[in-house]
Design a protein around this motif. Structure first.
Motif, PDB file in Angstrom:
ATOM      1  N   PRO A  18      69.998   5.962  -5.807  1.00 21.72           N
ATOM      2  CA  PRO A  18      70.219   6.718  -4.575  1.00 21.72           C
ATOM      3  C   PRO A  18      71.610   7.375  -4.496  1.00 21.72           C
ATOM      4  O   PRO A  18      71.737   8.501  -4.041  1.00 21.72           O
ATOM      5  CB  PRO A  18      70.048   5.677  -3.466  1.00 21.72           C
ATOM      6  N   LEU A  19      72.651   6.688  -4.969  1.00 26.49           N
ATOM      7  CA  LEU A  19      73.989   7.260  -4.892  1.00 26.49           C
ATOM      8  C   LEU A  19      74.221   8.363  -5.919  1.00 26.49           C
ATOM      9  O   LEU A  19      75.152   9.155  -5.778  1.00 26.49           O
ATOM     10  CB  LEU A  19      75.055   6.162  -5.035  1.00 26.49           C
ATOM     11  N   SER A  20      73.366   8.441  -6.937  1.00 26.09           N
ATOM     12  CA  SER A  20      73.504   9.524  -7.910  1.00 26.09           C
ATOM     13  C   SER A  20      73.182  10.874  -7.260  1.00 26.09           C
ATOM     14  O   SER A  20      73.540  11.918  -7.786  1.00 26.09           O
ATOM     15  CB  SER A  20      72.608   9.288  -9.123  1.00 26.09           C
ATOM     16  N   GLU A  21      72.535  10.835  -6.107  1.00 26.31           N
ATOM     17  CA  GLU A  21      72.279  12.065  -5.361  1.00 26.31           C
ATOM     18  C   GLU A  21      73.539  12.553  -4.647  1.00 26.31           C
ATOM     19  O   GLU A  21      73.619  13.706  -4.238  1.00 26.31           O
ATOM     20  CB  GLU A  21      71.173  11.850  -4.333  1.00 26.31           C
ATOM     21  N   VAL A  22      74.527  11.667  -4.489  1.00 25.42           N
ATOM     22  CA  VAL A  22      75.744  11.981  -3.760  1.00 25.42           C
ATOM     23  C   VAL A  22      76.935  12.155  -4.706  1.00 25.42           C
ATOM     24  O   VAL A  22      77.734  13.072  -4.549  1.00 25.42           O
ATOM     25  CB  VAL A  22      76.068  10.870  -2.730  1.00 25.42           C
ATOM     26  N   PHE A  23      77.071  11.253  -5.674  1.00 26.81           N
ATOM     27  CA  PHE A  23      78.216  11.250  -6.581  1.00 26.81           C
ATOM     28  C   PHE A  23      77.798  11.722  -7.975  1.00 26.81           C
ATOM     29  O   PHE A  23      76.725  11.381  -8.448  1.00 26.81           O
ATOM     30  CB  PHE A  23      78.803   9.834  -6.692  1.00 26.81           C
ATOM     31  N   LEU A  65      80.379  -5.461   6.356  1.00 23.46           N
ATOM     32  CA  LEU A  65      79.591  -4.288   6.035  1.00 23.46           C
ATOM     33  C   LEU A  65      80.484  -3.246   5.361  1.00 23.46           C
ATOM     34  O   LEU A  65      81.519  -2.862   5.890  1.00 23.46           O
ATOM     35  CB  LEU A  65      78.971  -3.698   7.299  1.00 23.46           C
ATOM     36  N   VAL A  66      80.086  -2.805   4.176  1.00 21.55           N
ATOM     37  CA  VAL A  66      80.866  -1.842   3.402  1.00 21.55           C
ATOM     38  C   VAL A  66      80.188  -0.479   3.371  1.00 21.55           C
ATOM     39  O   VAL A  66      80.847   0.548   3.468  1.00 21.55           O
ATOM     40  CB  VAL A  66      81.071  -2.362   1.961  1.00 21.55           C
ATOM     41  N   LEU A  67      78.867  -0.460   3.266  1.00 18.58           N
ATOM     42  CA  LEU A  67      78.151   0.787   3.038  1.00 18.58           C
ATOM     43  C   LEU A  67      76.761   0.708   3.650  1.00 18.58           C
ATOM     44  O   LEU A  67      76.129  -0.344   3.591  1.00 18.58           O
ATOM     45  CB  LEU A  67      78.047   0.998   1.528  1.00 18.58           C
ATOM     46  N   THR A  72      66.557   9.823   5.909  1.00 14.30           N
ATOM     47  CA  THR A  72      65.849  10.245   7.113  1.00 14.30           C
ATOM     48  C   THR A  72      65.141  11.569   6.823  1.00 14.30           C
ATOM     49  O   THR A  72      65.297  12.127   5.733  1.00 14.30           O
ATOM     50  CB  THR A  72      66.819  10.446   8.300  1.00 14.30           C
ATOM     51  N   HIS A  73      64.420  12.080   7.796  1.00 10.92           N
ATOM     52  CA  HIS A  73      63.764  13.368   7.623  1.00 10.92           C
ATOM     53  C   HIS A  73      64.779  14.504   7.486  1.00 10.92           C
ATOM     54  O   HIS A  73      64.460  15.561   6.978  1.00 10.92           O
ATOM     55  CB  HIS A  73      62.805  13.647   8.789  1.00 10.92           C
ATOM     56  N   ARG A  74      66.020  14.264   7.895  1.00  6.82           N
ATOM     57  CA  ARG A  74      67.073  15.287   7.806  1.00  6.82           C
ATOM     58  C   ARG A  74      67.840  15.213   6.493  1.00  6.82           C
ATOM     59  O   ARG A  74      68.571  16.118   6.152  1.00  6.82           O
ATOM     60  CB  ARG A  74      68.032  15.139   8.976  1.00  6.82           C
ATOM     61  N   GLY A  75      67.715  14.109   5.764  1.00  7.80           N
ATOM     62  CA  GLY A  75      68.434  13.972   4.497  1.00  7.80           C
ATOM     63  C   GLY A  75      68.927  12.555   4.265  1.00  7.80           C
ATOM     64  O   GLY A  75      68.500  11.611   4.927  1.00  7.80           O
ATOM     65  N   LEU A  76      69.843  12.435   3.342  1.00  8.56           N
ATOM     66  CA  LEU A  76      70.415  11.149   2.967  1.00  8.56           C
ATOM     67  C   LEU A  76      71.672  10.916   3.794  1.00  8.56           C
ATOM     68  O   LEU A  76      72.597  11.732   3.784  1.00  8.56           O
ATOM     69  CB  LEU A  76      70.761  11.167   1.475  1.00  8.56           C
ATOM     70  N   VAL A  77      71.702   9.813   4.541  1.00  8.95           N
ATOM     71  CA  VAL A  77      72.849   9.485   5.377  1.00  8.95           C
ATOM     72  C   VAL A  77      73.626   8.372   4.687  1.00  8.95           C
ATOM     73  O   VAL A  77      73.083   7.298   4.420  1.00  8.95           O
ATOM     74  CB  VAL A  77      72.405   9.022   6.786  1.00  8.95           C
TER      75      VAL A  77
END
Length: 92
Positions: A18-23, A65-67, A72-77
């Protein structure tokens, strides 16, 4: 009397996809520093809980809590509010 509930966790390698979509780099290889207790270690050591909406990662030392990562229907939060510091390894 009900037995105490215990949450089971996964290590943060479960966040790699999932984080490969961000970083652009593998964030699980990064070193992290907890903003709350100062625990330092590999990002992959975070405790990840999957029993709610999305993924929740907590410090293995203090459970702060770190992360939070939720699709969602709007994207990755992605909420990194509890992340003290992340150091990405240098590429030689």
């Amino acid at each position: 009397m009900n037995p105490p509930t215990t949450r089971t966790h996964l290590d943060a390698n479960v966040l790699a996809g999932p984080l490969s979509e961000v970083f652009a780099v593998d964030i699980t290889a990064a070193e992290r520093l907890c903003a709350h207790c100062g625990d330092r270690g590999a990002f992959a050591r975070l405790h990840v809980y999957t029993d709610g909406p999305g993924l929740i990662a907590c410090c293995p030392a203090c459970q702060t809590l770190v992360l939070r990562l939720v699709r969602t229907h709007r994207g990755l939060v992605l909420d990194l509010g509890g992340t003290g510091c992340i150091t990405l390894p240098a590429h030689d």
